[in-house]
Design an enzyme around this catalytic site. Structure first.
Site, PDB file in Angstrom:
ATOM      1  N   HIS A  57      -2.756   0.870  -4.010  1.00 36.60           N
ATOM      2  CA  HIS A  57      -2.377   1.654  -5.185  1.00 36.60           C
ATOM      3  C   HIS A  57      -1.195   0.990  -5.856  1.00 36.60           C
ATOM      4  O   HIS A  57      -0.635   0.021  -5.352  1.00 36.60           O
ATOM      5  CB  HIS A  57      -2.061   3.113  -4.801  1.00 36.60           C
ATOM      6  CG  HIS A  57      -0.780   3.289  -4.033  1.00 36.60           C
ATOM      7  ND1 HIS A  57      -0.091   4.464  -3.994  1.00 36.60           N
ATOM      8  CD2 HIS A  57      -0.063   2.433  -3.253  1.00 36.60           C
ATOM      9  CE1 HIS A  57       0.981   4.345  -3.239  1.00 36.60           C
ATOM     10  NE2 HIS A  57       1.018   3.130  -2.774  1.00 36.60           N
ATOM     11  N   CYS A  67       7.117  -1.007  -6.084  1.00 35.97           N
ATOM     12  CA  CYS A  67       5.950  -0.142  -5.884  1.00 35.97           C
ATOM     13  C   CYS A  67       5.113   0.013  -7.159  1.00 35.97           C
ATOM     14  O   CYS A  67       4.027   0.575  -7.123  1.00 35.97           O
ATOM     15  CB  CYS A  67       6.371   1.225  -5.362  1.00 35.97           C
ATOM     16  SG  CYS A  67       7.111   1.144  -3.725  1.00 35.97           S
ATOM     17  N   HIS A  71      -0.242  -2.719  -4.323  1.00 32.35           N
ATOM     18  CA  HIS A  71       0.055  -3.004  -2.917  1.00 32.35           C
ATOM     19  C   HIS A  71      -0.747  -2.043  -2.051  1.00 32.35           C
ATOM     20  O   HIS A  71      -1.316  -1.076  -2.544  1.00 32.35           O
ATOM     21  CB  HIS A  71       1.562  -2.878  -2.632  1.00 32.35           C
ATOM     22  CG  HIS A  71       2.109  -1.500  -2.850  1.00 32.35           C
ATOM     23  ND1 HIS A  71       2.355  -0.991  -4.108  1.00 32.35           N
ATOM     24  CD2 HIS A  71       2.443  -0.519  -1.975  1.00 32.35           C
ATOM     25  CE1 HIS A  71       2.831   0.245  -3.999  1.00 32.35           C
ATOM     26  NE2 HIS A  71       2.892   0.555  -2.705  1.00 32.35           N
ATOM     27  N   HIS A  73      -1.446   0.152   1.850  1.00 37.57           N
ATOM     28  CA  HIS A  73      -0.883   0.844   3.022  1.00 37.57           C
ATOM     29  C   HIS A  73      -2.020   1.196   3.971  1.00 37.57           C
ATOM     30  O   HIS A  73      -3.185   1.276   3.576  1.00 37.57           O
ATOM     31  CB  HIS A  73      -0.210   2.167   2.616  1.00 37.57           C
ATOM     32  CG  HIS A  73       0.978   2.024   1.740  1.00 37.57           C
ATOM     33  ND1 HIS A  73       2.215   1.650   2.193  1.00 37.57           N
ATOM     34  CD2 HIS A  73       1.126   2.234   0.405  1.00 37.57           C
ATOM     35  CE1 HIS A  73       3.073   1.636   1.189  1.00 37.57           C
ATOM     36  NE2 HIS A  73       2.430   1.990   0.081  1.00 37.57           N
ATOM     37  N   HIS A 108     -10.379   2.139   1.792  1.00 38.30           N
ATOM     38  CA  HIS A 108     -10.706   0.836   1.201  1.00 38.30           C
ATOM     39  C   HIS A 108     -10.983   0.923  -0.300  1.00 38.30           C
ATOM     40  O   HIS A 108     -11.864   0.244  -0.827  1.00 38.30           O
ATOM     41  CB  HIS A 108     -11.876   0.167   1.952  1.00 38.30           C
ATOM     42  CG  HIS A 108     -11.447  -0.338   3.291  1.00 38.30           C
ATOM     43  ND1 HIS A 108     -11.384   0.478   4.393  1.00 38.30           N
ATOM     44  CD2 HIS A 108     -11.035  -1.567   3.694  1.00 38.30           C
ATOM     45  CE1 HIS A 108     -10.968  -0.222   5.426  1.00 38.30           C
ATOM     46  NE2 HIS A 108     -10.746  -1.460   5.038  1.00 38.30           N
ATOM     47  N   GLU A 142       3.104   7.105   5.012  1.00 37.86           N
ATOM     48  CA  GLU A 142       2.849   5.887   4.262  1.00 37.86           C
ATOM     49  C   GLU A 142       3.262   4.652   5.062  1.00 37.86           C
ATOM     50  O   GLU A 142       2.617   3.611   5.001  1.00 37.86           O
ATOM     51  CB  GLU A 142       3.622   5.962   2.948  1.00 37.86           C
ATOM     52  CG  GLU A 142       3.293   4.884   1.970  1.00 37.86           C
ATOM     53  CD  GLU A 142       3.919   5.152   0.621  1.00 37.86           C
ATOM     54  OE1 GLU A 142       3.242   5.750  -0.226  1.00 37.86           O
ATOM     55  OE2 GLU A 142       5.093   4.769   0.431  1.00 37.86           O
TER      56      GLU A 142
END
Length: 160
Positions: A57, A67, A71, A73, A108, A142
């Site tokens: 996201h 952010c 990137h 997570h 994904h 996160e």
């Protein structure tokens, strides 16, 4: 000549005092019942579904941040559900249904493409909670030390 109280007047005064005492007792009982519920809590069933979601996201922010770049997570998610009664299958919520509505929808994926809001951990926790009718709380981790939790209004933070 001295005033003499008749028996009828005494009876009237006694009735008035008893009437006022009755009102005071009723008010006291009402106040007690409002302060202390007399009904004991009903039984409750709790389930917790844990899952991991790997996705990417980017955040839309009003300040400069790394952010804002795409990137990824590996989010660790906990969905907490509860119900006073089990459904016709003997469950609070089917674990597979929770997985389908949340993990299968997000895993994904590029979250900015599949969600209609800024995909912060807080917004994701609320969205996940809204997907499951019996969910009352969702935690989204996160990364180590960064956890967002959403609890529906009127619910307590119970570690169940």
């Amino acid at each position: 000549m001295a005033n003499v109280i008749t028996p009828e007047e005494i009876a009237g005064i006694v009735l008035l005092v008893l009437f006022l005492l009755g009102i005071a007792a009723s008010v006291a009982i009402l106040m007690y019942n409002l302060a202390e519920p007399t009904q004991k809590p009903k039984d409750m069933y709790y389930v917790e579904k844990r899952m991991e979601i790997s996705a990417a996201h980017r955040l839309v922010l009003n300040y400069a941040s790394k952010c804002q770049n795409p990137h990824g997570h590996n989010w660790h998610v906990r969905v907490y559900c509860k119900s006073r009664k089990l459904n016709e299958n003997g469950m609070v919520e089917d674990f597979t249904l929770i997985k389908k509505r949340i993990q299968d929808h997000l895993d994904h994926m590029y979250l900015n493409d599949v969600l209609s809001f800024n995909p912060t951990a807080e917004n994701m926790a609320k969205w996940m909670c809204d997907q499951i009718p019996t969910a009352y709380k969702v935690s989204v981790q996160e990364s180590d030390g960064n956890i967002a939790t959403y609890i529906k209004e009127g619910e307590r933070d119970e570690d169940k």
